[in-house]
Design a protein around this motif. Structure first.
Motif, short mmCIF file in Angstrom:
data_model
loop_
_atom_site.label_atom_id
_atom_site.label_comp_id
_atom_site.label_asym_id
_atom_site.label_seq_id
_atom_site.Cartn_x
_atom_site.Cartn_y
_atom_site.Cartn_z
N SER A 95 -77.69 11.60 -52.13
CA SER A 95 -76.34 11.90 -51.66
C SER A 95 -75.25 11.29 -52.52
CB SER A 95 -76.17 11.46 -50.20
OG SER A 95 -76.70 10.18 -49.96
N ALA B 110 -73.25 14.19 -46.59
CA ALA B 110 -72.96 12.84 -46.10
C ALA B 110 -71.51 12.74 -45.61
CB ALA B 110 -73.21 11.82 -47.21
N ILE C 273 -76.47 6.36 -47.46
CA ILE C 273 -76.36 7.13 -48.70
C ILE C 273 -77.43 6.65 -49.66
CG2 ILE C 273 -74.84 7.60 -50.67
CD1 ILE C 273 -72.53 6.77 -48.50
N THR D 225 -69.31 8.49 -52.67
CA THR D 225 -69.69 9.07 -51.38
C THR D 225 -69.36 8.09 -50.25
OG1 THR D 225 -71.52 10.24 -52.46
CG2 THR D 225 -71.55 10.14 -50.06
#
Length: 256
Positions: free
Chosen positions: A14, A23, A35, A47
């Motif tokens: 992710s 995510a 993650i 992220t």
């Protein structure tokens, strides 16, 4: 109240592309997110920041899904941070192009290790913790239209995704009595960084678009929205299915 409030989702791979989009979308729906990444941490950190900007909690864990000890550690870290993990998105994947007669053992092991062994043993670790706690859960595999469609030059990829299709069907039956659903999301052509060369090759891109009835590539958000629905209570009775998200590409057969 957000649809996934109070839940925790592990999303493999992710740090970019589809996994990153999933995510962030699950975080927006209220889930804590774990993650996972393998390579450079910068994408995973991006992220995390975007997930936390939605008001959700997020942690970053480096774990190679092809290694059993790593996936067990990934699940342990989720439980350690959030006290549970009830959504698993097996997104990490890879492909290696080669003619079948030239495919080497290392490439086979690498592709099957990430795409099939990874989801198998990570799902096992995920389920073991849920089973011990007598809790329900959701497993969502990011498969591919190539769990059904031939893709010459990518025999290892097709074999891995075909394996994920059958694994999903088996586990839907085996884990259903535990309250754990298992489904696949099978994207077609999606605009992600992995497809940069395609996006820059206008003749090849236009030829592909001509075969997609909707006339465009899919977006990361298209896929993330479907995953969010499967993770929600609205999909509580959905189990053992593949959801193709390809703009109609795999149905667009023409007689010559």
């Amino acid at each position: 109240m957000s649809s996934l409030a109070g839940r925790t989702a592990i999303i493999t791979g992710s740090s970019s592309g589809i996994g990153q989009g999933i995510a962030i979308r699950l975080a927006r729906e209220g889930a804590n997110v774990v993650i996972d990444y393998v390579g450079a941490p910068e994408g995973a950190e991006e992220t995390r920041q975007k997930a936390e900007a939605t008001g959700a909690k997020a942690i970053v864990v480096q774990a190679d899904v092809a290694k059993v000890e790593a996936v067990r550690m990934l699940v342990d870290e989720a439980w350690k941070a959030f006290g549970s993990a009830d959504i698993l998105v097996n997104n990490a994947g890879m492909e290696k192009k080669s003619d079948f007669w030239e495919t080497c053992e290392d490439d086979y092991d690498h592709v099957l290790g990430v795409n099939l062994k990874g989801p198998f043993f990570l799902t096992q670790a995920f389920v073991q913790r849920l089973r011990a706690a007598k809790k329900p859960g959701r497993v969502i595999n990011i498969s591919s239209v190539h769990e059904d469609m031939a893709f010459p030059g990518f025999a290892t990829y097709c074999a891995s995704k075909g394996g994920v299709r059958m694994l999903m069907r088996d586990l839907a039956v085996e884990l259903g009595p535990l309250g754990i659903t298992v489904n696949n999301v099978a994207p077609g052509a999606i605009a992600t960084p992995i497809n940069t060369s395609l996006l820059e090759d206008k003749p090849k891109l236009n030829a592909l678009l001509a075969n997609i009835p909707l006339g465009r590539l899919g977006s990361v958000d298209d896929v993330a929205g479907l995953v969010a629905w499967l993770a929600s209570d609205e999909a509580a009775y959905v189990n053992g299915s593949t959801f193709i998200i390809d703009g109609g590409l795999s149905r667009n057969y023409h007689e010559q």
